[in-house]
Design a protein around this motif. Structure first.
Motif, PDB file in Angstrom:
ATOM      1  N   GLU A 134      16.428  42.036  11.598  1.00 51.46           N
ATOM      2  CA  GLU A 134      16.054  40.231  12.258  1.00 51.46           C
ATOM      3  C   GLU A 134      16.788  40.252  13.890  1.00 51.46           C
ATOM      4  N   ILE A 135      17.528  41.107  14.785  1.00 49.69           N
ATOM      5  CA  ILE A 135      17.713  41.139  16.182  1.00 49.69           C
ATOM      6  C   ILE A 135      16.219  42.264  17.498  1.00 49.69           C
ATOM      7  N   ARG A 136      15.790  42.843  16.167  1.00 46.27           N
ATOM      8  CA  ARG A 136      15.145  43.394  16.754  1.00 46.27           C
ATOM      9  C   ARG A 136      13.469  42.332  17.207  1.00 46.27           C
ATOM     10  N   ALA A 137      13.278  41.199  15.896  1.00 47.22           N
ATOM     11  CA  ALA A 137      12.475  40.228  16.000  1.00 47.22           C
ATOM     12  C   ALA A 137      12.763  39.248  17.305  1.00 47.22           C
ATOM     13  N   LEU A 138      14.074  39.310  17.473  1.00 49.72           N
ATOM     14  CA  LEU A 138      14.555  38.187  18.587  1.00 49.72           C
ATOM     15  C   LEU A 138      13.691  38.195  19.902  1.00 49.72           C
ATOM     16  N   TYR A 139      13.405  39.738  20.260  1.00 53.94           N
ATOM     17  CA  TYR A 139      12.887  40.606  21.268  1.00 53.94           C
ATOM     18  C   TYR A 139      13.868  40.219  22.356  1.00 53.94           C
ATOM     19  N   ALA A 140      14.412  40.303  22.568  1.00 50.70           N
ATOM     20  CA  ALA A 140      16.134  39.912  23.435  1.00 50.70           C
ATOM     21  C   ALA A 140      15.301  40.608  24.713  1.00 50.70           C
ATOM     22  N   GLY A 141      15.328  41.434  26.127  1.00 51.79           N
ATOM     23  CA  GLY A 141      14.609  41.615  27.266  1.00 51.79           C
ATOM     24  C   GLY A 141      16.504  41.770  27.943  1.00 51.79           C
ATOM     25  N   ILE A 142      17.538  41.502  27.717  1.00 50.03           N
ATOM     26  CA  ILE A 142      18.523  41.342  28.408  1.00 50.03           C
ATOM     27  C   ILE A 142      19.862  41.662  26.887  1.00 50.03           C
ATOM     28  N   GLY A 143      20.555  42.767  27.717  1.00 45.81           N
ATOM     29  CA  GLY A 143      21.779  42.457  25.442  1.00 45.81           C
ATOM     30  C   GLY A 143      22.655  42.748  26.731  1.00 45.81           C
ATOM     31  N   ILE A 144      23.483  41.356  26.231  1.00 45.82           N
ATOM     32  CA  ILE A 144      25.473  41.912  27.285  1.00 45.82           C
ATOM     33  C   ILE A 144      26.567  41.889  25.868  1.00 45.82           C
ATOM     34  N   LEU A 145      27.286  42.150  26.339  1.00 44.36           N
ATOM     35  CA  LEU A 145      28.303  43.361  25.473  1.00 44.36           C
ATOM     36  C   LEU A 145      29.932  42.279  25.502  1.00 44.36           C
ATOM     37  N   PHE A 146      29.937  41.230  26.001  1.00 39.78           N
ATOM     38  CA  PHE A 146      31.725  40.690  25.499  1.00 39.78           C
ATOM     39  C   PHE A 146      32.391  41.264  24.581  1.00 39.78           C
ATOM     40  N   LEU A 148      21.267  46.829  29.503  1.00 41.20           N
ATOM     41  CA  LEU A 148      22.298  46.051  28.353  1.00 41.20           C
ATOM     42  C   LEU A 148      23.428  46.546  29.737  1.00 41.20           C
ATOM     43  N   TYR A 149      24.250  44.876  29.613  1.00 47.71           N
ATOM     44  CA  TYR A 149      25.134  45.159  30.769  1.00 47.71           C
ATOM     45  C   TYR A 149      27.102  45.039  29.796  1.00 47.71           C
ATOM     46  N   GLY A 150      28.187  45.209  30.533  1.00 43.49           N
ATOM     47  CA  GLY A 150      29.381  45.086  29.866  1.00 43.49           C
ATOM     48  C   GLY A 150      30.084  45.814  30.454  1.00 43.49           C
ATOM     49  N   ALA A 151      31.657  45.350  30.536  1.00 44.80           N
ATOM     50  CA  ALA A 151      32.876  46.347  30.842  1.00 44.80           C
ATOM     51  C   ALA A 151      32.192  47.872  30.372  1.00 44.80           C
ATOM     52  N   ALA A 152      32.771  48.690  31.260  1.00 46.80           N
ATOM     53  CA  ALA A 152      32.684  49.677  31.541  1.00 46.80           C
ATOM     54  C   ALA A 152      34.263  49.955  30.778  1.00 46.80           C
ATOM     55  N   ALA A 153      33.627  50.279  29.150  1.00 49.75           N
ATOM     56  CA  ALA A 153      34.781  50.531  28.178  1.00 49.75           C
ATOM     57  C   ALA A 153      34.320  52.089  27.344  1.00 49.75           C
ATOM     58  N   ARG A 154      35.367  52.764  27.464  1.00 53.28           N
ATOM     59  CA  ARG A 154      35.262  53.813  25.617  1.00 53.28           C
ATOM     60  C   ARG A 154      33.856  54.940  26.011  1.00 53.28           C
ATOM     61  N   THR A 204      22.913  49.376  31.500  1.00 49.80           N
ATOM     62  CA  THR A 204      21.813  49.409  32.500  1.00 49.80           C
ATOM     63  C   THR A 204      23.198  48.971  34.075  1.00 49.80           C
ATOM     64  N   ARG A 205      24.192  48.157  33.870  1.00 49.65           N
ATOM     65  CA  ARG A 205      25.221  48.432  34.597  1.00 49.65           C
ATOM     66  C   ARG A 205      26.421  48.142  33.780  1.00 49.65           C
ATOM     67  N   ALA A 206      27.353  48.740  34.395  1.00 49.27           N
ATOM     68  CA  ALA A 206      28.825  48.619  34.044  1.00 49.27           C
ATOM     69  C   ALA A 206      29.550  48.251  34.259  1.00 49.27           C
ATOM     70  N   PHE A 207      30.378  47.232  34.582  1.00 53.01           N
ATOM     71  CA  PHE A 207      31.008  46.392  35.379  1.00 53.01           C
ATOM     72  C   PHE A 207      33.272  47.359  34.957  1.00 53.01           C
ATOM     73  N   GLN A 208      33.532  47.487  36.294  1.00 48.47           N
ATOM     74  CA  GLN A 208      35.104  48.138  36.558  1.00 48.47           C
ATOM     75  C   GLN A 208      35.572  46.569  36.310  1.00 48.47           C
ATOM     76  N   PHE A 209      36.682  47.206  35.538  1.00 45.60           N
ATOM     77  CA  PHE A 209      38.037  45.465  35.797  1.00 45.60           C
ATOM     78  C   PHE A 209      39.637  46.674  35.194  1.00 45.60           C
ATOM     79  N   PRO A 210      40.447  45.927  36.381  1.00 45.90           N
ATOM     80  CA  PRO A 210      41.636  46.918  36.357  1.00 45.90           C
ATOM     81  C   PRO A 210      42.114  47.221  34.462  1.00 45.90           C
ATOM     82  N   LYS A 211      43.000  47.858  34.774  1.00 43.05           N
ATOM     83  CA  LYS A 211      43.060  48.366  33.423  1.00 43.05           C
ATOM     84  C   LYS A 211      44.796  47.523  33.054  1.00 43.05           C
ATOM     85  N   ARG A 212      45.309  46.924  31.442  1.00 50.87           N
ATOM     86  CA  ARG A 212      45.534  46.187  31.121  1.00 50.87           C
ATOM     87  C   ARG A 212      47.343  46.979  31.488  1.00 50.87           C
ATOM     88  N   GLN A 213      48.639  46.451  32.091  1.00 48.02           N
ATOM     89  CA  GLN A 213      49.575  46.667  32.459  1.00 48.02           C
ATOM     90  C   GLN A 213      50.796  46.494  31.184  1.00 48.02           C
TER      91      GLN A 213
END
Length: 367
Positions: free
Chosen positions: A100-112, A130-136, A143-152
Motif C-alpha cells: 500500500e505504501i509503495r503504491a502511493l509513489y511518494a517521492g519524499i518521506g518525512i519522519l516526525f 527521506l527527512y527527519g531529526a538526527a536520532a538513533r 537525505t537530510r538529518a536535522f540536529q536539535f538540542p538534547k533534552r535536559q
C-alpha cells in the motif's frame, strides 16, 4: 517556587537552510510517518498544514500512523489524502501495508519521530528522499538529518515539539505558521451512539475532565482535586461533567466523579471511540486535563482548558492553542520526565490546588 500561569507558546522556530525539492522530486506526494502518541500527533498538525501549502498541485499528503489513531486523520480530509493504518506501529509494516505504501509513489518521506526502524522501512519502500531529526544513528539513511538540542532534565527545554516539526517543514519550503488550526470534519451519527455519548455531544455547558495520562502516574494531578473541580462546576455553573479516559485508566478516571450523582454527571471513562471522543471535546465548553493526548486534542479542536503540569515540560509540550492555560509550579527536581515520582511526593503537582484550576476556568470563561 510560586505558581506560574503560562499561555501556550511555541517560542522561536529553529531555522535551517531552505532547500525546496523540485517538482519531480515529489513524485505523487509526501509520506509522513507520524509519532505513535496522540498528543505528539496533534503537535505535528501545524507542520502538516504548512506542508499542504508547499506540496505541488496534484501531489498528495499521505500519513502512516498507528491504526488506533487513524480517525484523527480521517477527520481531516482537506489536509490528508491517504491514511495508511499500521496494525503494529512498533514493528515493520506487513507485506500488505508495504504494498500500500509503495503504491502511493511518494517521492519524499518525512519522519516526525526518532525511529531507526521506520527510516529503514521507508527506505525499503523505495521512497528516494527521506527527512527527519538526527536520532538513533539513522542519519545515514536520510537525505537530510536535522540536529536539535538534547533534552535536559530539571530545566525548561526549547524548542517546542511543534516548533521542531514546523522547522523541518519550513526547510522544505513550507511557509511560516500563522497560528491557524485545521478544520475537523468529525462524523457523527446520533442513532448509532449510546445515550450517554449523545448526551455529552448535544448538551450545553459541558466540562470535560480527563484525569488520566498514558505516560505514567507521575503526570496525573490528584483525583480528589479533579473531583473538587467537578463538584464546583455542577454546583456553581449548573452544567454537565463528562469523564473521559482510555480503557486502561477507566477506574482511576471514574473516581473523579465518585460521590457526585445526578443526571448531569456522564461517566464515559473508557467507553468512547476516538471519533466520539473528538466530538465530545469539540462540544465541551471547558476541559481540565493532565498533560496528555486529551489535552492536545481538545486544544486543536478549538476548546478552552486548563492543564496542571508537573514532571513534564510546558515549554516543550504545551497545547498548540492560546485558549488553554498551563499551571506550573517549578520545583528543583522538575521537569524530571519520570513515569513514577522518584521520591513519591509528586510535589510539583500537589502544590497546584483545585482552587487554582477553578480560578483559571473562571478567567477563561470571562475572557
Amino acid at each position: 517556587m510560586s505558581l506560574e500561569i503560562l499561555a501556550p507558546d511555541l517560542g522561536e522556530i529553529p531555522v535551517f537552510p531552505v532547500t525546496k525539492p523540485d517538482r519531480y522530486d515529489w513524485r505523487d506526494g509526501v509520506l509522513i510517518r507520524t509519532p505513535n502518541w496522540l498528543g505528539d500527533i496533534v503537535m505535528t498538525l501545524p507542520a502538516m498544514m504548512q506542508l499542504r501549502r508547499a506540496v505541488p498541485e496534484k501531489c498528495g499528503i499521505f500519513v502512516a500512523c498507528p491504526k488506533g489513531l487513524a480517525p484523527v486523520f480521517h477527520a481531516l480530509p482537506d489536509l490528508v489524502d491517504k491514511v495508511v493504518e499500521l496494525r503494529d506501529a512498533h514493528r515493520f509494516p506487513t507485506r500488505a501495508e508495504m504494498s500500500e505504501i509503495r503504491a502511493l509513489y511518494a517521492g519524499i518521506g518525512i519522519l516526525f519521530n526518532n525511529s531507526f526502524r521506520d527510516a529503514l522501512w521507508m527506505k525499503a519502500a523505495l521512497i528516494p528522499r527521506l527527512y527527519g531529526a538526527a536520532a538513533r544513528n539513522r542519519s545515514w539513511l536520510l537525505t537530510r538529518a536535522f540536529q536539535f538540542p538534547k533534552r535536559q532534565d530539571r530545566v525548561l527545554n526549547r524548542p517546542h515539539h511543534a516548533a521542531k516539526y514546523l522547522s523541518m517543514s519550513m526547510a522544505l519550503g513550507a511557509p511560516a505558521w500563522d497560528g491557524s488550526l485545521p478544520e475537523f470534519r468529525i462524523p457523527y451519527e446520533p442513532e448509532c451512539a449510546s445515550d450517554a455519548v449523545r448526551k455529552a455531544v448535544e448538551s450545553e455547558h459541558v466540562l470535560a475532565v480527563a484525569p488520566g495520562a498514558a505516560y505514567g502516574a507521575a503526570k496525573r494531578w490528584d483525583t480528589e482535586r479533579f473531583q473538587e473541580v467537578c463538584r464546583w462546576w455542577l454546583e456553581e455553573k449548573k452544567g454537565y461533567v463528562v469523564v473521559l479516559s482510555a480503557r486502561n485508566e477507566a477506574e482511576l478516571a471514574s473516581a473523579a466523579v465518585e460521590g457526585l450523582s445526578g443526571d448531569h454527571v456522564i461517566d464515559l471513562a473508557g467507553k468512547t471511540t476516538l471519533t466520539e471522543l473528538m466530538k465530545i471535546l469539540q462540544n465541551a465548553e471547558m476541559c481540565v486535563a493532565n498533560d496528555s493526548g486529551n489535552m492536545h486534542l481538545s486544544a486543536v479542536l478549538g476548546g478552552k482548558g486548563v492543564a496542571p503540569f508537573g514532571p513534564t515540560d510546558p515549554a516543550a509540550t504545551s497545547p498548540v492553542s492560546a485558549k488553554w492555560s498551563i499551571l506550573f509550579n517549578k520545583q528543583e527536581c522538575a521537569p524530571c520526565f519520570k513515569r513514577v515520582c522518584p521520591n513519591g511526593s509528586k510535589k510539583c503537582l500537589t502544590c497546584i490546588t483545585a482552587q487554582d484550576v477553578i480560578t483559571r476556568i473562571q478567567s477563561l470563561l470571562n475572557g
